[in-house]
Design a protein around this motif. Structure first.
Motif, PDB file in Angstrom:
ATOM      1  N   THR A 194     -10.567   6.191  -3.400  1.00 24.65           N
ATOM      2  CA  THR A 194      -9.987   6.600  -4.677  1.00 24.65           C
ATOM      3  C   THR A 194     -10.496   5.712  -5.807  1.00 24.65           C
ATOM      4  O   THR A 194     -10.816   6.189  -6.894  1.00 24.65           O
ATOM      5  N   THR A 239      -7.527   4.099  -0.378  1.00 23.25           N
ATOM      6  CA  THR A 239      -7.499   3.366  -1.643  1.00 23.25           C
ATOM      7  C   THR A 239      -8.926   3.074  -2.105  1.00 23.25           C
ATOM      8  O   THR A 239      -9.261   3.272  -3.276  1.00 23.25           O
ATOM      9  N   LEU A 269       0.828  -1.207   0.000  1.00 23.23           N
ATOM     10  CA  LEU A 269       0.000   0.000   0.000  1.00 23.23           C
ATOM     11  C   LEU A 269       0.861   1.256   0.000  1.00 23.23           C
ATOM     12  O   LEU A 269       0.522   2.260  -0.627  1.00 23.23           O
ATOM     13  N   LEU A 300       1.871   1.672  -3.453  1.00 23.21           N
ATOM     14  CA  LEU A 300       0.719   2.100  -4.254  1.00 23.21           C
ATOM     15  C   LEU A 300       0.475   3.596  -4.076  1.00 23.21           C
ATOM     16  O   LEU A 300       0.233   4.324  -5.048  1.00 23.21           O
ATOM     17  N   TRP A 301       0.547   4.074  -2.816  1.00 18.08           N
ATOM     18  CA  TRP A 301       0.288   5.497  -2.590  1.00 18.08           C
ATOM     19  C   TRP A 301       1.408   6.386  -3.075  1.00 18.08           C
ATOM     20  O   TRP A 301       1.176   7.547  -3.411  1.00 18.08           O
TER      21      TRP A 301
END
Lengths: 383, 520
Positions: free
Chosen positions: A349, A346, A13, A16-17
């Motif tokens: 988004t 997430t 994560l 990912l961010w």
């Protein structure tokens, strides 16, 4: 096993961010940059008041929505990278204020300029549109430049950040060059948009500006590239595991020559990003020459992806290295929000980003077609 | 350690830019909804005058909206630029609603407001109406998420302090969102916006009636706004009462300051209507009280009591004592996150870590082992907000609220009886009402945020610790810049508003204009 899975998911994560941050910054470059590019070249593409209004009305229906990329970028850094948000915004204080003040006159420039017929009134607001076009884009690039160089800050035991540099040192030559890079790309995006959606002569001048600044961008990008190759980068020697909850107080980081190219040496596929930048800009110029400005705009967006990817690939895992105490550097591993927050963000988004893209596209589709000098002249007193 | 003057200047800057921003927000919140109502009437009845109304009030909305957006940017920047420790301390929890506000609300509002302005001849009537509704929905959702974030500062629910990462981390998104403070405050604030817009429209319409211009336009605008406003103002007071009720449970210090309640007393507690609070001596120099009323007002029962300042200060002293070992444990954990003894120490005292920070301000060099009983007593005194500001801004807000309710009821009755056109005294009264909703909103902000002091996050993070470590000269520079820019903005906005109000709806009508290609 389940715990292990959750921890690995956390590292994932974080990455990912980090990618999503890149997407948001690219969104700012493409969408806000386009409008700011138009603001910057407004007085060049528009020699008369009507011509200027043509240019303004091309972006008129969309600047407000586009600007939200910027606001969302700020909000997402706050939510996903609170330490980066806190350290960068406070450290770059004066520069941030200059950015803010130049940006807050922009809504007024759009909204108020044509509300009064006086030439002096309109000149004043044209000046605000110019300032609010070029200054934020220079600051945007310069901020990235300073982050590449490393920023003078450190933390106390509680993670209060202290910025120890001067305000003027933020305008070092490398950072300014990065600022010129982002401004050039912005003018290119604004130029191609006007070339596509304004009528002549505004579109002709816009095309010229786009070609010139695409070439400037190519030269500056190459210059920055060579500079970076000679620069000291940062190297994470040791620290907590990537998936651990952590602060930037327990790692060892050293400065090392050539470290900014280390990821490229390890994964040669990353050279795709600089290649994308060149390809986007050069093919963009060719498209403009072939009178395909809409295609040139999309190629410009590709170039933005290339630039952001180039920087990200060079920096990873660093987000904001410290030159005064490298071991306090902010990385992807130590400055993100908690697992739960990143997970929720997430989810939100994934639901809303596609919606945003969809209705933004619809808005552009509704307003499709060229803004014509005759129509604009006829609607002097509209709204 | 943070310089006290820098903290005060940072607070001054935040408060003044927030109060300034909050002049534009309520009007946008309400006017977007009111426009949706007017346009609905236009689309369903097909009567041109309602289109003219929608477009004229849209123009005034845009002048206001531009400044709302501009000054809103300042707010988003300022957490990072001036409250950096706050930002890293609560970003994990507080940042999420702000980001979601952008994703869900502000993007929608901003994208569709462009179509609302430029889309009149590009969209069908129904499509344009939907666009207007989406703008209204966007602005109201925006308020929802901002207030969810704000309520976290008032009542930090849904997060826990993690001593290893040294920040508050989200534990339950549902708890964050369904914060009772957020729920009541959202409806209260949004309805306050509706009343603001209603009075704005009533005032401007009444001015046209006074001038005997645009009679039909003004009469109809007045009526729509009056009905809209009467519903809103009744709701504002109801929700304000609910908010006070919630406040009594989650923020006793704010409530005690709102009521200038210095000494504890048995139920039913008397209500202090008017007083001159004296913080140094912890009493009211002068007061008019109503027996038994306070219990009824804030606990909705005769037998309920709320704690007074003397009691709250006593509790704070205990919590400061308990918070000191928590902060000391946190410092050890910062050096070694694996320190099991420190972790156990934190677990035992961590609930009061915020109170430990509160007293650290007085610890020489931040060393908590050197804290004296006098320091602890001072920190406990700090735990009470400045009573006279909270007390009086609360009374002014409620007073303005009651005045607006009375006005809106009267306005609706006069409008339905077709008397607004003829009663010049009432037209004058309507014009004079225009500053009242704005003042009420500002007072509401003061009650909520001054009443939260000395905390930026209630009982978790003191304001003094939240500020960025800037120099005084940086702060002087930024405040000067804001004063200069915001003064110019105010002059330009008022000039444009008055200009377009004077010009009136007919001059602007672009009914004949074929295309809106050049809306700007």
């Amino acid at each position: 096993m389940e715990g292990f899975f959750a921890l690995e998911a956390y590292a994932l994560l974080k990455v990912l961010w980090w990618v999503l941050l890149g997407v948001l910054l690219t969104g700012i470059g493409v969408m806000v940059g386009m409008d700011m590019g138009v603001g910057t070249i407004l007085r060049y593409v528009g020699r008369t008041d009507v011509e200027r209004r043509v240019a303004i009305n091309v972006i008129g229906p969309h600047w407000d929505g586009n600007q939200v990329w910027f606001i969302l970028g700020g909000g997402a850094i706050f939510a996903a990278w609170p330490l980066v948000y806190a350290t960068a915004f406070s450290g770059f204080y004066i520069v941030m204020l200059v950015l803010l003040w130049s940006m807050i006159v922009r809504p007024l420039g759009f909204e108020y300029r044509s509300k009064m017929p006086s030439e002096r009134w309109r000149n004043v607001w044209d000046a605000t549109l110019f300032i609010s076009g070029c200054i934020p884009m220079v600051v945007f690039g310069a901020a990235v430049g300073n982050v590449i160089l490393g920023v003078p800050f450190n933390f106390d035991w509680r993670l209060t950040s202290y910025y120890t540099g001067s305000f003027i040192s933020l305008f070092n030559p490398f950072a300014v060059l990065c600022g010129v890079m982002s401004l050039s790309l912005a003018i290119y995006m604004g130029g191609t948009r006007l070339a596509a959606a304004a009528s002549a002569p505004v579109s002709d001048r816009a095309r010229t500006a786009a070609v010139v600044f695409a070439l400037v961008a190519v030269v500056v990008f190459s210059g920055c590239g060579f500079w970076v190759a000679t620069m000291d980068g940062f190297k994470l020697v040791s620290g907590p595991a990537a998936a651990a909850a952590q602060t930037p107080l327990h790692q060892q980081v050293v400065r090392e020559a050539g470290a900014l190219l280390a990821n490229y040496a390890k994964y040669p596929a990353l050279w795709t990003f600089p290649a994308l930048t060149y390809a986007g800009l050069i093919l963009g110029v060719l498209s403009l020459a072939a009178n395909r400005p809409a295609l040139a705009w999309w190629l410009g967006a590709l170039a933005w992806i290339g630039v952001m990817g180039t920087v990200g690939a060079a920096m990873f895992p660093f987000m904001m290295p410290s030159i005064t105490n490298p071991s306090h550097s902010l990385t992807v591993w130590n400055s993100g929000s908690s697992l739960r927050t990143l997970g929720w963000m997430t989810g939100w988004t994934l639901v809303f980003m596609p919606l945003i893209v969809w209705y933004t596209s619809w808005a552009f589709w509704v307003m499709r077609g060229k803004v014509d000098v005759k129509d604009v002249a006829a609607s002097e007193h509209a709204l | 350690m943070v310089n006290d003057l820098v903290v005060d200047l940072s607070r001054l800057q935040f408060a003044s830019t927030a109060l300034y921003h909050f002049l534009f927000v309520p009007l946008t919140l309400g006017l977007t909804v009111l426009l949706a109502v007017m346009e609905t009437v236009y689309v369903t009845t097909g009567r041109e005058i309602y289109r003219q109304m929608t477009q004229f009030w849209t123009k005034l909305l845009l002048i206001n909206f531009a400044l709302g957006v501009a000054t809103g940017l300042t707010m988003e920047f300022q957490f990072g630029t001036n409250w950096s420790y706050y930002s890293s301390f609560v970003g994990d929890t507080f940042g999420a609603p702000l980001a979601i506000e952008g994703l869900m609300a502000f993007f929608m509002e901003s994208t569709f407001i462009g179509l609302m302005v430029f889309g009149w001849d590009r969209l069908t009537k129904a499509q344009h109406l939907i666009v207007t509704y989406l703008v209204a929905l966007g602005s109201n959702f925006s308020a929802l998420w901002i207030l969810v974030a704000n309520s976290f500062m008032q009542h930090p629910q849904g997060a826990e302090f993690n001593p290893v990462t040294m920040r508050m981390e989200l534990t339950s998104f549902a708890d964050l969102f369904f914060n009772p403070d957020a729920q009541a405050k959202f409806v209260h604030t949004v309805l306050a916006g509706y009343v603001t817009a209603a009075i704005f429209v009533c005032s401007v319409s009444a001015w046209y009636l006074l001038q005997r211009r645009h009679i039909d336009f003004a009469r109809r605008s007045f009526r729509v706004a009056a009905v809209f406003g009467v519903l809103g103002s009744a709701g504002v007071l109801t929700l304000g009462d609910a908010l006070g009720y919630v406040g009594a449970h989650v923020q006793p210090t704010k409530l005690a300051a709102m009521e200038a309640l210095w000494k504890s007393e048995p139920a039913p507690m008397s209500f202090t209507a008017i007083a001159l609070p004296n913080q140094a001596e912890q009493r009211n120099d002068f007061a008019i009280t109503v027996p038994a009323l306070l219990s009824l007002l804030v606990t909705h029962s005769w037998s309920g009591t709320v704690p007074a300042i003397d009691e709250l200060e006593g509790r704070a002293r205990e919590r400061v004592r308990n918070g000191i070992p928590a902060v000391q444990a946190m410092e050890k954990l910062s050096a070694n996150p694996q320190d099991a003894a420190a972790l156990a120490q934190f677990k035992a005292h961590g609930a009061d870590v915020g109170y430990g920070f509160l007293v650290q301000r007085y610890a020489p060099g931040g060393d908590l082992t050197k804290v004296t009983d006098a320091d602890i007593a001072q920190a406990a005194r700090d735990a009470i907000p400045e009573v006279w500001i909270v007390f009086w801004s609360f009374r002014l807000m409620v007073g303005f609220g009651l005045l607006m309710l009375a006005y809106m009821v009267l306005a609706t009755m006069m409008s339905l009886a077709n008397k607004v056109e003829t009663q010049r005294w009432f037209q004058w009264a309507s014009v004079l009402m225009i500053p009242v909703p704005f003042l009420a909103c500002e007072m509401g902000w003061l009650v909520a945020e001054v009443g939260r002091q000395p905390w930026s996050v209630y009982e978790m993070l003191p304001t003094w610790l939240s500020a960025s470590t800037h120099s005084v000269s940086y702060m002087v520079f930024s405040i000067s810049g804001f004063v200069l820019l915001y003064t110019i903005f105010a002059i330009v906005e008022i000039f444009l508003m008055l200009h377009f109000i004077k010009k009136g709806p007919e001059a602007h009508g672009h009914a004949g204009a074929a295309k809106l290609a050049g809306a700007y």
